[in-house]
Write a protein that holds these residues in place. Structure first.
Motif, PDB file in Angstrom:
ATOM      1  N   ILE A 238      67.217 -44.945 -29.196  1.00 25.98           N
ATOM      2  CA  ILE A 238      68.404 -45.095 -29.490  1.00 25.98           C
ATOM      3  C   ILE A 238      69.433 -43.668 -29.570  1.00 25.98           C
ATOM      4  CG2 ILE A 238      70.206 -45.517 -31.370  1.00 25.98           C
ATOM      5  CD1 ILE A 238      68.570 -48.210 -31.777  1.00 25.98           C
ATOM      6  N   ASN A 239      68.275 -42.790 -30.133  1.00 28.81           N
ATOM      7  CA  ASN A 239      68.938 -41.347 -30.295  1.00 28.81           C
ATOM      8  C   ASN A 239      68.956 -40.578 -28.928  1.00 28.81           C
ATOM      9  OD1 ASN A 239      68.839 -41.400 -33.101  1.00 28.81           O
ATOM     10  ND2 ASN A 239      66.668 -40.891 -33.447  1.00 28.81           N
ATOM     11  N   THR A 240      68.174 -40.978 -27.886  1.00 31.08           N
ATOM     12  CA  THR A 240      68.446 -40.429 -26.737  1.00 31.08           C
ATOM     13  C   THR A 240      69.717 -41.019 -25.720  1.00 31.08           C
ATOM     14  OG1 THR A 240      66.127 -39.837 -26.759  1.00 31.08           O
ATOM     15  CG2 THR A 240      67.121 -39.467 -24.688  1.00 31.08           C
ATOM     16  N   PHE A 241      69.416 -42.324 -25.747  1.00 26.25           N
ATOM     17  CA  PHE A 241      70.272 -43.279 -24.795  1.00 26.25           C
ATOM     18  C   PHE A 241      71.219 -44.064 -25.678  1.00 26.25           C
ATOM     19  CE2 PHE A 241      66.079 -42.399 -22.744  1.00 26.25           C
ATOM     20  CZ  PHE A 241      66.472 -41.228 -21.789  1.00 26.25           C
ATOM     21  N   ALA A 242      72.446 -43.885 -25.743  1.00 20.45           N
ATOM     22  CA  ALA A 242      73.409 -44.586 -26.519  1.00 20.45           C
ATOM     23  C   ALA A 242      73.539 -46.086 -25.859  1.00 20.45           C
ATOM     24  CB  ALA A 242      74.661 -44.244 -26.536  1.00 20.45           C
ATOM     25  N   TRP A 243      73.339 -46.258 -24.536  1.00 20.05           N
ATOM     26  CA  TRP A 243      73.583 -47.391 -23.547  1.00 20.05           C
ATOM     27  C   TRP A 243      72.497 -48.255 -23.886  1.00 20.05           C
ATOM     28  CZ3 TRP A 243      68.995 -47.753 -21.009  1.00 20.05           C
ATOM     29  CH2 TRP A 243      68.512 -46.795 -20.485  1.00 20.05           C
ATOM     30  N   VAL A 244      71.265 -48.111 -24.630  1.00 25.23           N
ATOM     31  CA  VAL A 244      70.273 -48.866 -24.990  1.00 25.23           C
ATOM     32  C   VAL A 244      70.919 -49.847 -25.977  1.00 25.23           C
ATOM     33  CG1 VAL A 244      67.892 -49.065 -26.534  1.00 25.23           C
ATOM     34  CG2 VAL A 244      68.376 -47.237 -24.922  1.00 25.23           C
ATOM     35  N   PHE A 245      72.049 -49.680 -26.707  1.00 24.45           N
ATOM     36  CA  PHE A 245      72.565 -50.742 -27.513  1.00 24.45           C
ATOM     37  C   PHE A 245      73.046 -51.972 -26.754  1.00 24.45           C
ATOM     38  CE2 PHE A 245      73.393 -47.144 -30.676  1.00 24.45           C
ATOM     39  CZ  PHE A 245      72.668 -47.772 -31.511  1.00 24.45           C
TER      40      PHE A 245
ATOM     41  N   ILE B 165      74.768 -60.556 -34.440  1.00 26.18           N
ATOM     42  CA  ILE B 165      74.248 -58.984 -34.205  1.00 26.18           C
ATOM     43  C   ILE B 165      74.461 -58.649 -32.962  1.00 26.18           C
ATOM     44  CG2 ILE B 165      72.476 -57.360 -34.914  1.00 26.18           C
ATOM     45  CD1 ILE B 165      71.678 -59.468 -37.182  1.00 26.18           C
ATOM     46  N   GLY B 166      74.113 -59.442 -31.988  1.00 25.18           N
ATOM     47  CA  GLY B 166      74.079 -59.264 -30.467  1.00 25.18           C
ATOM     48  C   GLY B 166      75.576 -58.683 -30.130  1.00 25.18           C
ATOM     49  N   VAL B 167      76.403 -59.429 -30.654  1.00 28.01           N
ATOM     50  CA  VAL B 167      78.050 -59.033 -30.238  1.00 28.01           C
ATOM     51  C   VAL B 167      78.247 -57.709 -31.026  1.00 28.01           C
ATOM     52  CG1 VAL B 167      80.305 -59.621 -30.718  1.00 28.01           C
ATOM     53  CG2 VAL B 167      78.897 -61.430 -30.023  1.00 28.01           C
ATOM     54  N   LYS B 168      77.795 -57.690 -32.116  1.00 33.40           N
ATOM     55  CA  LYS B 168      78.167 -56.475 -33.085  1.00 33.40           C
ATOM     56  C   LYS B 168      77.368 -55.081 -32.132  1.00 33.40           C
ATOM     57  CE  LYS B 168      77.411 -54.571 -37.715  1.00 33.40           C
ATOM     58  NZ  LYS B 168      76.862 -53.223 -37.257  1.00 33.40           N
ATOM     59  N   LEU B 169      76.345 -55.324 -31.581  1.00 36.72           N
ATOM     60  CA  LEU B 169      75.559 -53.881 -30.915  1.00 36.72           C
ATOM     61  C   LEU B 169      76.392 -53.982 -29.551  1.00 36.72           C
ATOM     62  CD1 LEU B 169      72.060 -54.935 -31.246  1.00 36.72           C
ATOM     63  CD2 LEU B 169      72.732 -53.109 -31.627  1.00 36.72           C
ATOM     64  N   VAL B 170      76.710 -54.936 -29.018  1.00 38.18           N
ATOM     65  CA  VAL B 170      77.622 -54.634 -27.780  1.00 38.18           C
ATOM     66  C   VAL B 170      78.886 -53.797 -27.933  1.00 38.18           C
ATOM     67  CG1 VAL B 170      78.975 -55.672 -25.902  1.00 38.18           C
ATOM     68  CG2 VAL B 170      76.576 -56.628 -26.422  1.00 38.18           C
ATOM     69  N   LEU B 171      79.555 -54.384 -29.258  1.00 38.87           N
ATOM     70  CA  LEU B 171      80.886 -53.583 -29.713  1.00 38.87           C
ATOM     71  C   LEU B 171      80.619 -52.058 -29.933  1.00 38.87           C
ATOM     72  CD1 LEU B 171      82.578 -56.240 -31.711  1.00 38.87           C
ATOM     73  CD2 LEU B 171      83.140 -55.581 -29.370  1.00 38.87           C
TER      74      LEU B 171
ATOM     75  N   THR C  87      82.151 -45.387 -24.280  1.00 41.09           N
ATOM     76  CA  THR C  87      83.340 -45.508 -23.389  1.00 41.09           C
ATOM     77  C   THR C  87      84.583 -44.912 -24.504  1.00 41.09           C
ATOM     78  OG1 THR C  87      83.946 -47.857 -24.145  1.00 41.09           O
ATOM     79  CG2 THR C  87      82.660 -47.466 -22.476  1.00 41.09           C
ATOM     80  N   SER C  88      85.540 -44.806 -23.984  1.00 39.83           N
ATOM     81  CA  SER C  88      86.905 -44.472 -24.750  1.00 39.83           C
ATOM     82  C   SER C  88      87.712 -45.543 -25.182  1.00 39.83           C
ATOM     83  CB  SER C  88      87.499 -43.379 -24.109  1.00 39.83           C
ATOM     84  OG  SER C  88      88.093 -43.958 -22.598  1.00 39.83           O
ATOM     85  N   LEU C  89      87.170 -46.742 -24.857  1.00 36.41           N
ATOM     86  CA  LEU C  89      87.913 -47.843 -25.427  1.00 36.41           C
ATOM     87  C   LEU C  89      87.859 -47.970 -26.839  1.00 36.41           C
ATOM     88  CD1 LEU C  89      86.351 -50.508 -22.535  1.00 36.41           C
ATOM     89  CD2 LEU C  89      88.797 -49.243 -22.860  1.00 36.41           C
TER      90      LEU C  89
END
Length: 333
Positions: free
Chosen positions: A126-133, A268-274, A281-283
């Motif tokens: 997680i600390n290295t790759f934010a996309w892991v979320f 929690i899955g939805v929370k992680l995706v958000l 992203t800049s969204l």
């Protein structure tokens, strides 16, 4: 939260001390665990977890304390699902009642060590790759969907299936099928053999790792602090042994548990995706706060428990009525 190496060491030493006290007071001598004993120790571990959480609030602030309680409740609720499998494992190995407490104690300790490895790996990723979320979130949503599918299909595994590791151990390691008290190794005819005690301990510990595949991503969806993740897991697991004996007879009545857990994992899955969208992203997307998460988790668990007990009571009444009708028909015949 910035946690020093000293605090990490003190925390691990403190947890080891609590485990030692638990062992020497209630687990050293093999015995059948009564409902009263299980209830007392369950309360003790819950109180200890609550005190630790309050200490985090005082020391680290309300946000950290809230994350701990949300993580602890989530891990505790997901660990209840583990108990179903533990019951099957105990039955498969025909573990005598007086040894079940020792089996669970060591099995849970093995699980805690393995989870610590998972947590360290997850935190590093997680600390290295934010996309892991995104991966964690998608996996939890998929797990939630599978739980609902299984619940709707009313699929109940009557037997526990051994994993590859357990099959390898039983095939390659010289062992005996006879119990020798709490001994994990015995020597017969000059040959060192593994007893069922060690086999079943490994089965409990390694099986828990499979459950950690969804519980660890779930708690990372509530907090990214490794210290909070580890301590929440530790307190949830350390009280699992007593919970096994306390609600063993109640497990079959929690017929809607899978639905409740699927809702929690999906949420929690939805929370992680958000969160992943927010980080990568800049969204501008809404992020779900800890108080909201805690409220949803607690609310789902309460509703699930109430509806489960109501459904079980209704089912028992229907079965009793059916049995009574059948008895009357036999008498008339």
């Amino acid at each position: 939260m910035d946690v020093s190496l000293t605090l990490w060491v003190l925390t691990v030493v403190g947890l080891c001390a609590l485990i030692a006290v638990d062992f020497f007071i209630g687990g050293r001598k093999p015995h059948e665990v009564s409902i009263k004993e299980a209830g007392i120790w369950t309360i003790v571990w819950i109180v200890l977890a609550a005190l630790f959480g309050l200490g985090l609030m005082v020391w680290g602030g309300g946000q950290i304390g809230g994350e701990f309680f949300a993580g602890y409740i989530t891990e505790k609720s997901l660990s209840v699902d583990n108990l179903f499998v533990f019951v099957l494992i105990m039955a498969k190995f025909a573990v005598p009642a007086i040894y079940q407490q020792r089996v669970l104690m060591i099995g849970v300790l093995i699980a805690l060590v393995l989870r610590a490895v998972f947590i360290a790996a997850g935190a590093a990723a997680i600390n290295t790759f934010a996309w892991v979320f995104f991966i964690f979130g998608a996996f939890l949503i998929y797990t939630a969907w599978k739980l609902i599918q299984e619940a709707r299909a009313d699929e109940e595994d009557e037997e526990w299936e051994e994993g590859r590791l357990m099959k390898f151990i039983e095939r390659r390691v010289p062992s005996t099928d006879k119990w020798h008290g709490t001994k994990m190794f015995v020597r017969e005819n000059g040959k060192r053999l593994v007893t069922p005690m060690l086999i079943v301990m490994l089965a409990i510990g390694t099986t828990d790792v499979l459950f950690a595949l969804d519980s660890i991503p779930a708690i990372f969806g509530l907090t990214q602090d490794p210290y909070v993740v580890f301590t929440a897991n530790a307190f949830a697991l350390m009280g699992l042994r007593q919970l096994y004996f306390l609600i063993g007879g109640l497990l079959k009545k929690l017929v809607h548990l899978s639905y409740g857990l699927s809702i929690i994992l999906g949420f929690i899955g939805v929370k992680l995706v958000l969160h992943a969208i927010h980080e990568t992203t800049s969204l501008h997307v809404p992020e779900i706060s800890i108080p909201v998460s805690l409220g949803v988790i607690c609310g789902v668990l309460v509703i699930t428990t109430i509806t489960s007990l109501m459904a079980s009571k209704k089912q028992q009444a229907a079965e009793a009525e059916k049995a009574e009708r059948s008895e009357k028909q036999d008498i008339e015949a």
